[in-house]
Design a protein around this motif. Sequence first.
Motif, PDB file in Angstrom:
ATOM      1  N   SER A  82      19.091   0.964 -11.376  1.00 23.20           N
ATOM      2  CA  SER A  82      18.802   2.264 -11.802  1.00 23.20           C
ATOM      3  C   SER A  82      19.832   2.426 -13.131  1.00 23.20           C
ATOM      4  O   SER A  82      19.622   3.881 -13.818  1.00 23.20           O
ATOM      5  N   VAL A  83      21.407   2.417 -12.596  1.00 25.97           N
ATOM      6  CA  VAL A  83      22.259   2.834 -14.098  1.00 25.97           C
ATOM      7  C   VAL A  83      22.644   1.070 -14.574  1.00 25.97           C
ATOM      8  O   VAL A  83      22.614   0.254 -14.468  1.00 25.97           O
ATOM      9  N   PRO A  84      23.354   1.876 -15.950  1.00 27.86           N
ATOM     10  CA  PRO A  84      24.026   0.420 -16.734  1.00 27.86           C
ATOM     11  C   PRO A  84      24.950  -0.486 -15.693  1.00 27.86           C
ATOM     12  O   PRO A  84      25.709   0.132 -15.018  1.00 27.86           O
ATOM     13  N   PHE A  85      24.291  -2.017 -16.278  1.00 28.63           N
ATOM     14  CA  PHE A  85      25.041  -2.404 -15.572  1.00 28.63           C
ATOM     15  C   PHE A  85      26.738  -2.676 -15.424  1.00 28.63           C
ATOM     16  O   PHE A  85      26.975  -2.697 -14.570  1.00 28.63           O
ATOM     17  N   GLU A  86      26.797  -2.431 -17.177  1.00 25.80           N
ATOM     18  CA  GLU A  86      28.598  -2.026 -16.474  1.00 25.80           C
ATOM     19  C   GLU A  86      29.376  -1.026 -15.976  1.00 25.80           C
ATOM     20  O   GLU A  86      30.530  -1.170 -15.279  1.00 25.80           O
ATOM     21  N   GLU A  87      28.166  -0.230 -15.384  1.00 25.03           N
ATOM     22  CA  GLU A  87      28.694   0.981 -14.987  1.00 25.03           C
ATOM     23  C   GLU A  87      28.485   0.377 -13.028  1.00 25.03           C
ATOM     24  O   GLU A  87      29.731   0.835 -11.868  1.00 25.03           O
ATOM     25  N   VAL A  88      28.348  -0.729 -12.709  1.00 25.49           N
ATOM     26  CA  VAL A  88      28.446  -1.446 -11.586  1.00 25.49           C
ATOM     27  C   VAL A  88      29.254  -2.687 -11.307  1.00 25.49           C
ATOM     28  O   VAL A  88      28.502  -3.452 -10.892  1.00 25.49           O
ATOM     29  N   GLY A  89      29.868  -3.082 -12.724  1.00 28.29           N
ATOM     30  CA  GLY A  89      30.819  -4.176 -12.762  1.00 28.29           C
ATOM     31  C   GLY A  89      30.603  -5.259 -13.146  1.00 28.29           C
ATOM     32  O   GLY A  89      31.041  -6.383 -13.403  1.00 28.29           O
ATOM     33  N   PHE A  90      29.228  -5.067 -14.018  1.00 27.50           N
ATOM     34  CA  PHE A  90      28.971  -6.178 -14.656  1.00 27.50           C
ATOM     35  C   PHE A  90      29.534  -6.720 -15.970  1.00 27.50           C
ATOM     36  O   PHE A  90      30.122  -5.498 -16.592  1.00 27.50           O
ATOM     37  N   ASP A  91      29.336  -7.619 -16.271  1.00 29.86           N
ATOM     38  CA  ASP A  91      30.561  -7.178 -17.920  1.00 29.86           C
ATOM     39  C   ASP A  91      29.062  -7.634 -18.973  1.00 29.86           C
ATOM     40  O   ASP A  91      28.022  -7.969 -18.435  1.00 29.86           O
ATOM     41  N   PRO A  92      28.931  -6.359 -19.289  1.00 28.88           N
ATOM     42  CA  PRO A  92      27.830  -5.981 -20.443  1.00 28.88           C
ATOM     43  C   PRO A  92      27.590  -6.250 -21.413  1.00 28.88           C
ATOM     44  O   PRO A  92      26.158  -6.919 -22.456  1.00 28.88           O
ATOM     45  N   THR A  93      28.636  -8.119 -22.121  1.00 24.46           N
ATOM     46  CA  THR A  93      28.064  -8.292 -22.804  1.00 24.46           C
ATOM     47  C   THR A  93      28.833  -9.773 -23.093  1.00 24.46           C
ATOM     48  O   THR A  93      29.729 -10.004 -23.575  1.00 24.46           O
ATOM     49  N   PRO A  94      28.129 -10.612 -22.163  1.00 22.61           N
ATOM     50  CA  PRO A  94      28.699 -12.159 -21.964  1.00 22.61           C
ATOM     51  C   PRO A  94      27.928 -12.915 -22.541  1.00 22.61           C
ATOM     52  O   PRO A  94      27.700 -13.873 -23.320  1.00 22.61           O
ATOM     53  N   GLY A  95      27.088 -12.409 -23.642  1.00 25.04           N
ATOM     54  CA  GLY A  95      26.458 -13.120 -23.979  1.00 25.04           C
ATOM     55  C   GLY A  95      25.456 -13.837 -23.865  1.00 25.04           C
ATOM     56  O   GLY A  95      25.275 -13.933 -23.004  1.00 25.04           O
ATOM     57  N   ASN A  96      24.635 -14.395 -24.888  1.00 28.08           N
ATOM     58  CA  ASN A  96      23.158 -14.831 -24.009  1.00 28.08           C
ATOM     59  C   ASN A  96      23.386 -16.893 -24.506  1.00 28.08           C
ATOM     60  O   ASN A  96      22.588 -17.581 -23.832  1.00 28.08           O
ATOM     61  N   GLU A  97      24.443 -17.424 -25.076  1.00 28.42           N
ATOM     62  CA  GLU A  97      25.068 -17.943 -24.903  1.00 28.42           C
ATOM     63  C   GLU A  97      25.943 -18.498 -23.396  1.00 28.42           C
ATOM     64  O   GLU A  97      26.774 -18.214 -23.264  1.00 28.42           O
ATOM     65  N   PRO A  98      24.917 -20.033 -23.574  1.00 27.43           N
ATOM     66  CA  PRO A  98      25.819 -20.919 -22.425  1.00 27.43           C
ATOM     67  C   PRO A  98      26.625 -21.011 -22.780  1.00 27.43           C
ATOM     68  O   PRO A  98      27.549 -21.997 -23.315  1.00 27.43           O
ATOM     69  N   ILE A  99      28.263 -21.370 -21.880  1.00 25.29           N
ATOM     70  CA  ILE A  99      29.241 -21.397 -21.883  1.00 25.29           C
ATOM     71  C   ILE A  99      29.447 -22.874 -22.799  1.00 25.29           C
ATOM     72  O   ILE A  99      30.693 -23.232 -23.663  1.00 25.29           O
ATOM     73  N   ILE A 100      28.806 -23.741 -22.277  1.00 25.05           N
ATOM     74  CA  ILE A 100      28.886 -24.747 -22.854  1.00 25.05           C
ATOM     75  C   ILE A 100      28.593 -25.099 -24.114  1.00 25.05           C
ATOM     76  O   ILE A 100      29.215 -25.923 -24.734  1.00 25.05           O
ATOM     77  N   ASN A 101      27.806 -23.637 -24.629  1.00 30.81           N
ATOM     78  CA  ASN A 101      28.101 -23.993 -26.723  1.00 30.81           C
ATOM     79  C   ASN A 101      29.222 -23.683 -26.820  1.00 30.81           C
ATOM     80  O   ASN A 101      29.552 -24.846 -28.902  1.00 30.81           O
ATOM     81  N   HIS A 102      30.183 -23.441 -26.241  1.00 25.84           N
ATOM     82  CA  HIS A 102      31.414 -22.916 -27.109  1.00 25.84           C
ATOM     83  C   HIS A 102      32.357 -24.105 -27.135  1.00 25.84           C
ATOM     84  O   HIS A 102      33.075 -24.284 -28.216  1.00 25.84           O
ATOM     85  N   VAL A 103      31.423 -25.016 -25.752  1.00 28.56           N
ATOM     86  CA  VAL A 103      32.571 -26.505 -25.870  1.00 28.56           C
ATOM     87  C   VAL A 103      32.040 -27.508 -26.649  1.00 28.56           C
ATOM     88  O   VAL A 103      32.552 -28.703 -26.042  1.00 28.56           O
ATOM     89  N   LYS A 104      31.180 -27.222 -26.345  1.00 28.34           N
ATOM     90  CA  LYS A 104      29.750 -28.227 -27.726  1.00 28.34           C
ATOM     91  C   LYS A 104      30.214 -29.077 -28.415  1.00 28.34           C
ATOM     92  O   LYS A 104      30.115 -30.515 -27.921  1.00 28.34           O
TER      93      LYS A 104
END
Lengths: 171, 317
Positions: B247-269
């Motif tokens: 009900s509240v913006p995700f960053e207000e409840v401890g989520f990283d709001p900008t993790p991006g949509n790329e899987p981490i694996i793409n950074h090391v592909k």
Amino acid sequence: MSAKLILTTLTMVLTFITVGNLAQAADMPDQVSIDAMSVLFEGVEFDHAMHTELGEDCSACHHHATGTGTTDERCVSCHANSDEVASVGCRSCHASEPFSAEHINRKSEEIYKFHIDMPGLKAAYHWNCIGCHEEMDGPTGCQDCHARTPEGDAFYHSDASSASTSGKSGH
Amino acid sequence: MSGISRRRFLAASVAGCTATALAGPRKALASGSFTGYPDSMGVLVDLTRCIGCRSCEAACNKEQQLPAPDRPFDDKSVFDETFHGGTQKRRTDENAYTVVNRYDTKDAGPVYRKVQCNHCSEPACLSSCFVNAYTKTPEGAVIYKGNVCVGCRTCMVACPFHVPAYSYSSAIDPVVKKCIFCYETRLKKGLPPACVDICPQEALTFGKRKDLIKIGQQRIQTNPGRYVNHLYGEKELGGTSWMYLSSVPFEEVGFDPTPGNEPIINHVKDFLGTVPMVLAIWPAMFTGFHLLAKKQADHDDHEHDAEKQHGDEGGEQ
Ligand code: SF4
Ligand code: SF4
């Protein structure tokens, strides 16, 4: 209590657990045992008669199932004038095991239909009861309605020292 | 390096070049084509339904046979615990694969959030693990083999959600510990995880991930004003099996709001693209290692002698 309300109350078909239909109206229970899932908590003796007096109309709990109409805007488009259903007991619609493979597969097949997001029986009770109790200052704590069993005490580790701060669990 | 091994490495790098050329199209296929197992399961966590009862923590503790907690699971005072000068709430650890935290929000009052492994579609823990201890099962669980884990902590660092922890109960054999979606005892038998089963509020909805996405979107649409218009985990980091409504913006409840949509694996592909090459040169490399080791052994023997005549060998390496 108005004559109309008494009449409504008397003719209502209201059973939470057992199957109910018009023919069984005379057997409408004043008391309902909600104990199908009682393991960690004891069952609840639900005073149905008292709640039917409190409720403005049956749909407050029974949605469109009792044929008394519904005002929920998500339901009215289909159920404004729905007839009473054959069985108005909660569990007739709300599954006691909503996450069984059978249920999940059916949900998958009917994903574009309505009612794909219907809560299971346990949630249906808790939402209905607690939601209203919060508004009406009724009991809302777990053990205000159902006492915990010894099995429940063990499950919650109620013997763990509440004062202990030495551990780092959860960090 | 001896003449022999130098020649071998030269040969290997030629083989490597060929392999890289061959691997070109395969690499392109491998990255980005995996959209998850079609019928994999997931859990939709609805923060608006959670009442912070911590029953899910208790159920997890029992199911996974974790040590007894310091405080009872119905003790709400744990919500006041903070770490690192109040900046961090409770986290999962080797004794608790899930924890519930309370956030006192401006607009919605207390909001509770359950934390556990999100069972990523393309898990960073899995791709970072060099001994292949992790598996993403077709059912959706990210599980691991404790007996393979060498306790290197790479997955702990790689996980964007700070999930894997280590059990140091055996000092010489630390092993990764985290939520496994109750894979062994429940998921693979088609049963919901213990936390889902116990939740009195159905804050946790178990189902096929693809259905949960539709259900999540439907909840947002049919309950105007109840949710922020976002299903966290649908796209984040390539998608997760556990997804969230709030009900509240995700960053207000401890989520990283900008993790991006790329899987981490793409950074090391780009690095992973070299894997086929590595496989091609593997035999040659091991021969090289073997020769090196042999030379080292010879050298060590030599060094023992050398210790007596300290300094004479200095320039050779
Ligand atoms: S949340 Fe962390 S531990 Fe869980 S699957 Fe994703 S990367 Fe791995
Ligand atoms: S059991 Fe359900 S309502 Fe209770 S804390 Fe866990 S997620 Fe929230």
